[in-house]
Design an enzyme around this catalytic site. Structure first.
Site, PDB file in Angstrom:
ATOM      1  N   LYS A  50     -14.370   8.614  -4.572  1.00  0.00           N
ATOM      2  CA  LYS A  50     -15.669   8.957  -3.979  1.00  0.00           C
ATOM      3  C   LYS A  50     -16.162  10.302  -4.511  1.00  0.00           C
ATOM      4  O   LYS A  50     -17.354  10.482  -4.774  1.00  0.00           O
ATOM      5  CB  LYS A  50     -15.563   8.999  -2.452  1.00  0.00           C
TER       6      LYS A  50
ATOM      7  N   LYS B 230       0.684  14.438   1.381  1.00  0.00           N
ATOM      8  CA  LYS B 230      -0.623  14.802   0.826  1.00  0.00           C
ATOM      9  C   LYS B 230      -0.749  16.316   0.602  1.00  0.00           C
ATOM     10  O   LYS B 230      -1.670  16.792  -0.038  1.00  0.00           O
ATOM     11  CB  LYS B 230      -1.737  14.287   1.738  1.00  0.00           C
TER      12      LYS B 230
ATOM     13  N   LYS C 199      -8.751  13.952   4.059  1.00  0.00           N
ATOM     14  CA  LYS C 199      -7.861  12.786   4.060  1.00  0.00           C
ATOM     15  C   LYS C 199      -6.963  12.917   5.275  1.00  0.00           C
ATOM     16  O   LYS C 199      -6.905  13.988   5.887  1.00  0.00           O
ATOM     17  CB  LYS C 199      -7.030  12.727   2.780  1.00  0.00           C
ATOM     18  N   ARG C 200      -6.267  11.850   5.643  1.00  0.00           N
ATOM     19  CA  ARG C 200      -5.359  11.967   6.780  1.00  0.00           C
ATOM     20  C   ARG C 200      -4.368  13.108   6.547  1.00  0.00           C
ATOM     21  O   ARG C 200      -4.002  13.393   5.395  1.00  0.00           O
ATOM     22  CB  ARG C 200      -4.596  10.646   6.994  1.00  0.00           C
TER      23      ARG C 200
ATOM     24  N   THR D 143      -8.419   6.711  -2.480  1.00  0.00           N
ATOM     25  CA  THR D 143      -9.779   6.246  -2.761  1.00  0.00           C
ATOM     26  C   THR D 143     -10.763   7.397  -2.567  1.00  0.00           C
ATOM     27  O   THR D 143     -11.857   7.371  -3.123  1.00  0.00           O
ATOM     28  CB  THR D 143     -10.188   5.062  -1.858  1.00  0.00           C
TER      29      THR D 143
ATOM     30  N   HIS E  75       0.787  -1.227   0.000  1.00  0.00           N
ATOM     31  CA  HIS E  75       0.000   0.000   0.000  1.00  0.00           C
ATOM     32  C   HIS E  75       0.819   1.276   0.000  1.00  0.00           C
ATOM     33  O   HIS E  75       0.251   2.355   0.125  1.00  0.00           O
ATOM     34  CB  HIS E  75      -0.896   0.048   1.236  1.00  0.00           C
TER      35      HIS E  75
HETATM   36  C1  LIG Z   1     -11.961   7.361   1.719  1.00  0.00           C
HETATM   37  C2  LIG Z   1     -11.505   7.755   3.061  1.00  0.00           C
HETATM   38  C3  LIG Z   1     -10.147   7.940   3.316  1.00  0.00           C
HETATM   39  C4  LIG Z   1      -9.088   7.826   2.245  1.00  0.00           C
HETATM   40  O1  LIG Z   1      -8.947   9.087   1.643  1.00  0.00           O
HETATM   41  P1  LIG Z   1      -7.697   9.413   0.660  1.00  0.00           P
HETATM   42  O2  LIG Z   1      -8.035  10.750   0.117  1.00  0.00           O
HETATM   43  O3  LIG Z   1      -7.714   8.360  -0.386  1.00  0.00           O
HETATM   44  O4  LIG Z   1      -6.494   9.400   1.497  1.00  0.00           O
HETATM   45  C5  LIG Z   1      -9.759   8.312   4.582  1.00  0.00           C
HETATM   46  N1  LIG Z   1     -10.666   8.489   5.571  1.00  0.00           N
HETATM   47  C6  LIG Z   1     -11.981   8.344   5.360  1.00  0.00           C
HETATM   48  C7  LIG Z   1     -12.940   8.573   6.475  1.00  0.00           C
HETATM   49  C8  LIG Z   1     -12.450   7.955   4.103  1.00  0.00           C
HETATM   50  O5  LIG Z   1     -13.768   7.785   3.897  1.00  0.00           O
END
Ligand SMILES: *Cc1c(COP(=O)(O)O)cnc(C)c1O
Length: 790
Positions: free
Chosen positions: A633, A527, A521-522, A629, A333
């Site tokens: 979304k 990032k 995101k985290r 991911t 990952h």
């Molecule tokens: C989808 C999701 C992530 C992943 O987000 P990235 O932008 O791909 O890092 C992290 N936290 C939550 C709550 C999510 O739904």
């Protein structure tokens, strides 16, 4: 299930469990009773699914994290009774919304990796695939976050406080897990995983650690109360908390205990059932079991299965090794070198002496194999499992698995060509790509019922929910004004809903007519939330200089948790808050731009944020984000990506067209070329506006409350700090490109129908990013399993 039946069951459970009538029960109690009614309703199917799956080969998904979120509405939707239940509750004067909000998020994960595992389970159940998840039942999930004066504060997340109606405690299936310093019991809790529009019910088995003996009676009698429950506490520690780190290795002994705990329990579980059902020889174990290792956290499963096969089942080493390799597959990952898990040999040897010996054997034989193939000593040292008295878990994984996969095309390419080049040469047939996805049930059907309804109406079928590729047929509406108008109205409605929610949660008012520009995101340096922050601050200065500056009103929304020990990530949170304070309180600009950092970003908040976005911020340094991911979304909800050519952004743009997205910044090749001689000062001096925002960190403009955080950020950009060079993530390099891309967003947004078209083309081309597609590939190309519909 008919409504009368459902209400009748709910009433009975309310009386039996809480001694209350529907009128007197709290939202909490009603939610529990409703959830338990669903469980009663699916119990029979669940049982039949288990029996059915036992007949053939099954796959097992081992993951230290499952970021499940809430289950109530999702389960109602998947059962196809959401509307029915909603109506019948309404007829009794009960708002289903209140019940939904009473459920705690099951936050047993940090971010993308854990959420992927959860989306996978949804797809496996929906596709009737015999797949079981195995993990840990943390008593405390990901911490709850709130902000105090712009600083992150963490609190425990006691998500089990009110009980967990979706799981069964299966104490009869308990097993014992042995460590050198004592043994503990692993008690399985089975969570029902309901697929969409199917009777199959899959299982997520989460292990809880408990002591062999609850209390030392002798010690208690001697009034040594703490001593008397010491064993209990030590045991319970193992499944007490989720480590809140995301893509940063954490070498704690307790973490190793967690890993071995759930891996050993899961393998014992499989072995016991195998003996019961097949009486077969362990030489064909792999014909019945495909085990997927989600990152390196469960990789100790490789030596552990060897231990079982060799020590307990009497297989010869070579035979056992061949069975082991044929059983396991590994998903990588991350490309971040600092995130590749390594374990101190001493820790392993002390806690798991036999497992350690087996790893030594594996390493020894591997080295001999490489020697035989004439590898140089230098190469061998690079590739062997042991390095400087450490165990390289990723190397153990690649060597001990029949397949290693990356999670997006670009990621897999980088693995094969760079990070894992030696391994690819050694085992060219072992590498595959499996581009991640997201489940359209939660991330569209549940989160955005309004848009889902429009899609169903236009396509004249609900088939897209199981076959997301069907969305392609929506393309033809991109130029139909009426359809686009309806899309625009839906987007506006979702923005109003989000604005109301943010007002309720954060007490901040935002304008639904502004552009909702969202980065959720985290919090991590790679990032680049800081790049976003720099751009906002630059825009602020430009607006102050030129009040006539013609820009579309915009709301910048952030959501992110920082690992509690990640100082620089926490500094960025404070930085964004300081910028927000300045902008939101300045009447000269706050009708044009506004900044909001929402608290406690998690699944439930995410469900409200993704559908309301106009801009999806995916701005990681090229080559650093394995897939992402969140980007998918947003796309699924009709939001263009403003992003770098990184991770799955590459494939998103490939599907939806570069003209419908906003791609900027250095690409992987360029980063590779410039990184040796990169000097951020050149950009700092020459890019208009850049110096001003960087200097704001230290010239008294922004206040970090005397923590020194902002100076540290400044140094990390211009001078390099602790472990890395100046501006390790190339913010200065990409700043101007990013600003230009933002200007293009501003310009394009002014033409509503053209903008809607871009959004729509993203939605219509998101079919590839369903986890149904991802899982179909895993099932066919890695696990070799077939659907088993009951
Ligand atoms: C989808 C999701 C992530 C992943 O987000 P990235 O932008 O791909 O890092 C992290 N936290 C939550 C709550 C999510 O739904």
């Amino acid at each position: 299930m008919n409504r009368e039946n459902f209400i009748d069951t709910m009433n009975k459970i309310l009386k039996a469990d809480y001694g209350k009538s529907m009128e007197r029960a709290s939202a909490q109690e009603k939610y529990h009773a409703a959830a338990k009614s669903i469980m009663a309703f699916i119990a029979e199917d669940w049982y039949h699914t288990e029996v059915n799956y036992e007949k053939g080969k099954q796959a097992y998904y081992l993951s230290a994290e499952f970021l499940m979120g809430r289950a109530f509405s999702n389960n109602l939707i998947n059962l196809g009774i959401y509307e029915d239940v909603k109506e019948v509750l309404e007829s009794m004067g009960i708002e289903i919304h209140g019940l939904e909000e009473a459920e705690e998020d099951a936050g047993l994960g940090n971010g993308g990796l854990g959420r992927l595992a959860a989306c996978f389970l949804d797809s496996c159940a929906t596709m009737n695939l015999p797949v079981t998840g195995y993990g840990i039942r943390y008593r405390y999930g990901i911490f709850k976050q709130r902000f105090e004066k712009g600083f992150q504060r963490e609190e425990g997340d006691p998500w089990l406080r009110w009980g967990d109606p979706w799981s069964l405690r299966r104490i009869e299936d308990r097993v014992t897990v042995d460590f050198s310093d004592g043994s503990v019991q692993a008690i399985p809790y089975d969570m029902a995983i309901l697929g969409y529009d199917t009777k199959n019910v899959n299982k997520l088995r989460l292990w809880q650690a408990e002591p062999i003996t609850e209390v030392d009676f002798q010690l208690f009698n001697e009034q040594k109360y703490d001593e008397a429950v010491k064993e209990k506490n030590r045991a319970e520690d193992i499944s007490r908390i989720l480590y809140p780190n995301d893509s940063k290795k954490e070498g704690k002994i307790l973490r190793l205990k967690q890993q071995y705990f759930f891996v050993s329990a899961s393998l014992q579980d499989m072995v016991r059932k195998y003996k019961l059902l097949h009486e077969g020889s362990f030489e064909v174990f792999d014909q019945y079991h495909a085990i997927q290792l989600n990152d390196t956290h469960p990789v100790v499963a490789i030596p552990e299965l060897m231990r079982i096969l060799v020590d307990q089942e009497g297989l010869a080493w070579d035979k056992a090794w061949s069975v082991t390799v044929k059983t396991f597959a590994y998903t990588n990952h991350t490309i971040l070198a600092e995130a590749l898990e390594q374990w101190d040999c001493m820790v392993y040897r002390k806690l798991l002496p036999r497992v350690y010996q087996i790893i030594q054997q594996i390493d020894k034989r591997f080295v001999a194999e490489l020697k035989k193939q004439n590898y140089s000593n230098e190469k061998i040292e690079k590739m062997r499992i042991f390095a400087n008295k450490r165990i390289r878990m990723a190397w153990l994984a690649i060597h001990g698995c029949h397949t290693t996969n990356g999670v997006a095309a670009l990621h897999t390419k980088i693995l094969i060509e760079q990070e894992l080049r030696d391994w690819y040469k050694l085992y060219p047939d072992r590498f595959q790509n499996k581009t991640n996805g997201v489940t359209p049930r939660r991330w569209l059907l549940l989160s955005n019922p309004e848009l889902s309804e429009l899609i169903t109406e236009l396509l004249g079928t609900k088939d897209w929910i199981r076959d997301l590729g069907r969305l392609k047929d929506l393309e033809k509406y991109a130029d139909k004004q009426e359809a686009m108008q309806r899309f625009i109205e839906i987007k506006e409605a979702k923005k109003r809903q989000l604005a109301a929610y943010i007002y309720q949660r954060e007490g901040i008012e935002i304008d639904p007519n502004s552009i909702f520009d969202i980065q959720i995101k985290r919090l991590h340096e790679y990032k680049r939330q800081m790049l976003n922050a720099f751009h906002i601050l630059d825009l602020y200065y430009r607006l102050k200089e030129n009040p006539q500056l013609d820009i579309q009103p915009r709301t910048f929304i952030f959501g992110a948790k920082a690992a509690p020990g990640y100082f620089r990530a926490k500094a960025v949170i404070k930085l964004i808050h300081e910028i927000a304070k300045r902008i939101n309180n300045d009447p000269a600009v706050n009708h044009k731009i506004k900044v909001v950092f929402v608290q406690n970003y998690g699944i439930s908040y995410a469900e409200k944020l993704f559908p309301a976005a106009d801009v999806s911020e995916q701005i990681s340094t090229a080559g650093k984000e394995a897939s992402g991911t969140g980007n998918m979304k947003f796309m699924l909800n009709g939001t263009p990506t403003l992003g770098t050519y990184d991770g799955a952004n590459v494939e998103i743009v490939e599907e939806a067209g570069e003209e419908n997205n906003f791609i900027f910044g250095a690409r992987v090749e360029e980063i590779e070329t410039i990184k040796a001689h990169y000097d951020p000062k050149v950009y700092y001096e020459s890019v208009p506006g850049l110096k001003r925002v960087i200097d704001a960190l230290v010239d008294g403009t922004l206040d970090d409350d005397g923590t020194g955080m902002f100076r540290e950020l400044y140094q990390s950009i211009l001078e390099g700090a602790s472990w890395h060079k100046a501006d390790h993530y190339f913010i200065c390099r990409d700043f101007d490109d990013y600003r230009k891309a933002q200007e293009k967003v501003d310009k394009d947004y002014r033409l509503p129908l053209n903008w809607a078209r871009k959004c729509w083309m993203n939605l219509a081309n998101s079919g590839k990013f369903s986890t149904d597609r991802t899982i179909a590939e895993y099932a066919k190309e890695i696990w070799h399993i077939e659907p088993r519909k009951i």
